[in-house]
Each structure stands twice: as C-alpha cells, then as structure tokens.
Write a protein that holds these residues in place. Sequence first.
Motif, short mmCIF file in Angstrom:
data_model
loop_
_atom_site.label_atom_id
_atom_site.label_comp_id
_atom_site.label_asym_id
_atom_site.label_seq_id
_atom_site.Cartn_x
_atom_site.Cartn_y
_atom_site.Cartn_z
N ILE A 209 1.33 13.93 14.60
CA ILE A 209 2.29 14.94 14.13
C ILE A 209 3.46 14.24 13.44
O ILE A 209 3.89 14.62 12.35
N TYR A 210 3.91 13.18 14.08
CA TYR A 210 5.06 12.45 13.55
C TYR A 210 4.76 11.88 12.17
O TYR A 210 5.57 11.95 11.26
N VAL A 211 3.55 11.31 12.01
CA VAL A 211 3.18 10.72 10.72
C VAL A 211 3.13 11.79 9.64
O VAL A 211 3.52 11.55 8.49
N LYS A 212 2.70 13.01 10.00
CA LYS A 212 2.69 14.11 9.01
C LYS A 212 4.11 14.40 8.54
O LYS A 212 4.35 14.57 7.35
N ILE A 213 5.05 14.46 9.51
CA ILE A 213 6.45 14.69 9.15
C ILE A 213 6.95 13.54 8.28
O ILE A 213 7.61 13.74 7.27
N LEU A 214 6.60 12.33 8.68
CA LEU A 214 7.03 11.14 7.95
C LEU A 214 6.57 11.20 6.50
O LEU A 214 7.32 10.91 5.58
N ASN A 215 5.33 11.60 6.30
CA ASN A 215 4.80 11.68 4.94
C ASN A 215 5.54 12.71 4.11
O ASN A 215 5.79 12.52 2.92
N LYS A 216 5.93 13.82 4.75
CA LYS A 216 6.72 14.83 4.03
C LYS A 216 8.06 14.26 3.61
O LYS A 216 8.51 14.46 2.49
N VAL A 217 8.68 13.51 4.54
CA VAL A 217 9.98 12.91 4.23
C VAL A 217 9.85 11.93 3.07
O VAL A 217 10.69 11.86 2.18
N LYS A 218 8.75 11.17 3.08
CA LYS A 218 8.52 10.18 2.04
C LYS A 218 8.39 10.82 0.67
O LYS A 218 8.88 10.32 -0.32
N GLN A 219 7.68 11.98 0.63
CA GLN A 219 7.42 12.62 -0.65
C GLN A 219 8.65 13.26 -1.25
O GLN A 219 8.70 13.50 -2.44
N ARG A 220 9.63 13.53 -0.41
CA ARG A 220 10.79 14.26 -0.89
C ARG A 220 11.52 13.50 -2.00
O ARG A 220 11.64 12.28 -1.96
N PRO B 241 18.99 8.93 2.94
CA PRO B 241 17.65 9.45 2.61
C PRO B 241 16.67 8.34 2.20
O PRO B 241 15.49 8.44 2.49
N MET B 242 17.18 7.30 1.53
CA MET B 242 16.27 6.25 1.09
C MET B 242 15.80 5.38 2.24
O MET B 242 14.70 4.83 2.22
N VAL B 243 16.64 5.22 3.26
CA VAL B 243 16.25 4.37 4.38
C VAL B 243 15.47 5.18 5.42
O VAL B 243 14.71 4.62 6.21
N LEU B 244 15.62 6.50 5.38
CA LEU B 244 15.03 7.34 6.42
C LEU B 244 13.53 7.08 6.67
O LEU B 244 13.13 6.95 7.83
N PRO B 245 12.68 6.99 5.63
CA PRO B 245 11.27 6.74 5.92
C PRO B 245 11.06 5.43 6.70
O PRO B 245 10.22 5.37 7.60
N PHE B 246 11.82 4.41 6.33
CA PHE B 246 11.71 3.13 7.03
C PHE B 246 12.15 3.28 8.49
O PHE B 246 11.49 2.81 9.41
N LEU B 247 13.27 3.97 8.63
CA LEU B 247 13.81 4.17 9.97
C LEU B 247 12.83 4.95 10.84
O LEU B 247 12.61 4.62 12.01
N MET B 248 12.20 5.96 10.23
CA MET B 248 11.24 6.77 10.99
C MET B 248 10.04 5.95 11.40
O MET B 248 9.48 6.12 12.49
N LEU B 249 9.65 5.02 10.53
CA LEU B 249 8.54 4.14 10.85
C LEU B 249 8.90 3.23 12.03
O LEU B 249 8.11 3.03 12.95
N ALA B 250 10.12 2.72 12.00
CA ALA B 250 10.58 1.87 13.09
C ALA B 250 10.57 2.66 14.39
O ALA B 250 10.14 2.16 15.43
#
Lengths: 326, 318
Positions: free
Chosen positions: A315-326, A242-251
């Motif tokens: 759309i992807y960035v919106k999902i990414l932001n949700k993941v980040k806030q979690r 979960p901690m790496v996921l936002p980074f991975l999603m950005l990549a």
Amino acid sequence: MTDATNIAPPGGVAQAERPRRARSAPAIGGKLKGLSDRSIAWLFISPTILLLLAINIFPLIWAIYLSFTNYRANKPGVPVKWVGLRNYEQILGSDDIWGYLQATAHFVVFSIALQVLLGFGLALLINKRFKGHATWTTVILLPMMLSPAVVGYFWTYLFQPQAGIFNYIIAFFAGIEPDSFTMIGDVDLAPWAIVLVDTWMWTPYVMLICLAGLRSIPDYIYEAAEIDRASHWRQFWHITVPMVLPFLMLAVLFRAIENFKMFDMVVDLTSGGPGSATELASINLKREAFENWRTGYSSAFAIILFVTVFGAANIYVKILNKVKQR
Amino acid sequence: MSAAADSARTVLEPTARTKWLSGGLVVLYALVASIPLLWIVMTGFKTPPDAIAYPPKVFFSPSLEGYVNLFTTRTRQTPEYMQSLPPPETWYDALVRTRNMVIAGPSPIGGRYINSLIVGFGSTFLAVFLGTLAAYGFSRFKVPIKDDLLFFILSTRMMPPIAVAIPIYLMYRVLGLSDTHLGLIILYTAVNISLAVWLLKGFIDEIPPEYEEAAMIDGYTRFQAFRMAVLPQAVTGIAATAIFCLIFSWNEYAFALLLTSGTAQTAPPFIPTIIGEGGLDWPAVGAGTTLFLLPIVIFTIILRKHLLRGITFGAVRK
C-alpha cells in the motif's frame, strides 16, 4: 573459465528457451561459436535464482504448512497433526499478542519520527557544504555500520544507573540524581530506551537518503524561485520538501520494515523486559519458536507478521509512486 | 572554499554565516553521537574497578587488563599458592597475578573471530561471485521476465528473516548444516546476493557493451570477453559490493544465534556472553567490542564515497 563452455545449461530451462534464441539474442553473440547468449544468460542467472528459491521461498512455503499444524521442533518423533486455523485463531484472540504489537508500533512510530526529523535536519545542514562536511558526515555515519546486537549490548552498560555515562550526562543537565532513574529497568522508560538507541543508530541512514534527495534537486529551480523573489521559507516548502519527499518516504519504508522485524538490537539491550514493556513481536516470535518450541504456533505468527509487512509495504509503495508522479 | 569560489558565488551559495552555523550544529551532533562509541573504546582500556566506578571516570590510567581478560581464561588462587609460583614470565602473566589469578588458557574469543572471518569472507566471495554473474546476465542479455526476476531478487531482502528462520532451522538440522560454517555461509550468501546483484548491475550497466563486442569481433568467446573486457572495469564496483556484503555478514546476529551453538558461532552472539568473576567484565567487553568494530570503522572510512549507493542499492535512482 574456458572449461565452463562445456557445461550444459542447467535444467530444462535453456532447452525450452532455445527455439526463441535466434530472435532475441544480440546479433553479435549469435554468430560466435560456443554457447548461445541465451544459454549463457541462464547459466549466469540461475544459481542466484535457485539459491534464493531454496533459502527464501521453500522455507516460506514450509512455514505456511507448519502454521496449520501443532508440530514442535523439539519433539521430532511425535506425529504431526493438522489443526487447521486453530493457531491463527489463538494468536488473533490473544491479548498478549496485541500488547506485543503495541510495543512494536510504539517502537516503529517514534523511532522513525525522530529519525526523520533529525536525519532530514542534518541533511539540510550538511548540504550547505561547510568546510570539512565530508569528514563530519563520515563520523556521523559510524553508528549505522555497527552490529546491532553488539550496539544493544554495550548500551546496557551506558544505561547503567550508577556507572553508566548516560544517566550521568542526563542528570548533569537535568539537575537530578544520576541514580534516580534507570532507562532499561523501568517499565515506562524502557520503550524509550530502545527508541533512543535505534535513533542513535539509524538517523545517519535517513540522513544519507535525504542528502541524496537534496543533491538531486537541480539548481535552476532555486534560481528561478530566486528570480521570482520567493522567500527562503517558500522555497523550502514548495521546492525542497516536495522534491525530497519521495526519497524520505523510501527511507521511511526501509526503516519501517527493518524496525517492524527488529530483533538483534533489542534482544541484547532489554531482551523484551522489564516485564513485557519492550517485548516486540519478533522477540516474542523467537521466544515461542526457540524457547517454548511451539513451532506450528510461531510459524502462524511469523506468517501473520509477514503478511502484515508485505500488505503495508505494498500500500505504501502505491502511495509513494503517486507522490513520485506528482 | 577559496577566494576563486567566492567570486563565482551565485545567489544559491550559502553565506559564510549560514555555513558556520550549519557546520557548528553538525559537529555538535557528531560529537554527541560519538560519545557512546568513544566510551566503549575507553572502557576497554580501564581496569575493572574503574569501569564500574561511581561517578563514571572520564580520566583514568589506561590498562590492558580488559584485553588480557578477553583473550584468556583465568583461575583464582590462594595467596599461598601465588607465593609459591616462580616470577611471571610475561607482562600479561604479571598483570593477571596482581588480581591473585593465574592464566588457565586461551578464551574462545579468538575462535569466534576466526569464525566471523571464515563466514564473512566465504559468504562475501560467494555472493559477489554469483552476483557478478547474475548482474552481467541481467545487464547484457535479454532475459524473459527480467523485471519480475529482478524484483523477486530485491523482495527477498524485505522478507523478515524470522519468518523463514524456523523452517531453515529444521532444514539445517536434517541436512546437518546446523552449527557449521557452510550453513552460515550459504545463508548469508542468500541474504547478500540481492544487494550484490542490484549494485553490480548498476556498475556493469555503466560499462559500454562495445568493449565486449570489440573483443568478440577479435575472436574471443563471450566468456573471454566477459573476463577480459568487463571484469577489469567492474573492479571498483565489485570491491565496494564485497565490503557491503562483508559488513552484513560480520554484523549479523539473529541467524548466527539460532543456527550456531559453539563450533561455528561468530563473534556477535558471543560478545554478550563474556563474563568475568563477580559480574560482567566490562573492560573485556569493551576490548572485544573495540576489536570487533575496528574493521568496520576502517571500511566505512574507505568506503564513504560508495556508501549512498550501497545503502539504497539503486532504489533511489530514478
């Protein structure tokens, strides 16, 4: 630099802002002679903004206009005719286009999936900080620093059925004849050839970003988990991932945008062939624009691709932001 | 890892066995991934027959023929004519003559490299110069709609170049910028500037504004304070940014292919056009590729500490 104090701030921008100057300028700057801070700010920033408007926004608007015409860049004398939405209808109704998009999707999905698996795996291993990890990381990084076009070109040599080292190595491990297959000459294998080269080139990129993610996880979280006697497996799934996921999603976002518009590496590797097995959308776009000279039509195609990338990215960035806030 | 580090080991420190295993796997990947690069460098030192030998030759006697072929154009001559020539003056003359050819002149590759250098350094200088100014502006001043402008700058990097390639091509044709160094420099500057602004803003943000304030209290103007208090401290960041911009310009292909045809063509569109007599001259391609990759490899090694920041340009920082 001292001469620059005499240059008037460009355009009317600074003029319009002047009344508000006293309010927003930092106190220290306001007291000094010469240009106001507000003018200096615009003087410093405006060249960049103007350049980007000229090289990005103006051409984009022009492309939108051209997409509604039948203009051909190789026949500048012919009067331009407004054709409305005909270019768009033609593109969306064409079976070929869906084939190119399919080839693009295949390339994007599989290359990114491989890069994520390999890159994340490598980052986990490098994060163990074994002796010499910095040196080996640098070695791994090299492919992504190279010119994609040149990389694509020299892989055609490595992929040669007889003299190429690739077939020879595969054949050695698979126990088949080296010249029994050809990666870029075969309709079924060519899409995998571009996936392979892209993965070779860009896995280091995903790895770097994952490494940044891994290093951003504070030790105390693991220490707490260790005290709670969480197994390594649980720590991996409940902390690391979960901690790496936002980074991975950005990549994934960066790679997806790059690969969706991929041109250089594939052009020199397969130039879309054999047949149209690796004819990616952007390769077809270049062909229509600069070989068939259907400027209006290809502008429409460019706009469609552009809107697709931007829509999907948003759309992807919106999902990414949700993941980040979690 | 010394004994001191071992004694301070926490539960989180990987065991020796884990480290050994991880190291082994990473080294294995690195070695396999290096094969293509090593192979192309090796090919540059092969003779043309060795380069297309079956099975591929791992061991071969090195030759500089690829490099000679890269830098020259040659013409094939009859044996009688070869006999009538005076003895070769240089080693490369002698090398070419063993193939019954004489050197006709230099090849365009030198010019293509020089073009890459002109365009690369020109656009890097401009992008870093303008980027530093803009980054300073964004870092130190209250600019209206600052966040929107910064996002706009970043978003230009996400735009597919091919979407704007057609109008830029038309625009350049009208302005006479096609196939000129200036045209490519302007274009690459525009592409690089988003990276430059974002990276440099990060570096300048880390320099305390008190330095300039102190300088301005001493009677310096904003410009002088910028030049004397900020620039010297931002030098590392500026250098790192410059190398990233240079790497991009050095490697760019699509615009170079579409907007140049000869005079201003850079190396990437040229290298695939290197052909020899009777098929592709792979040693010459290998030589050209090696010479083209070398500066980037050196930069990567110098730059590795800044790499992460440059690649993600601050987007990863939370």
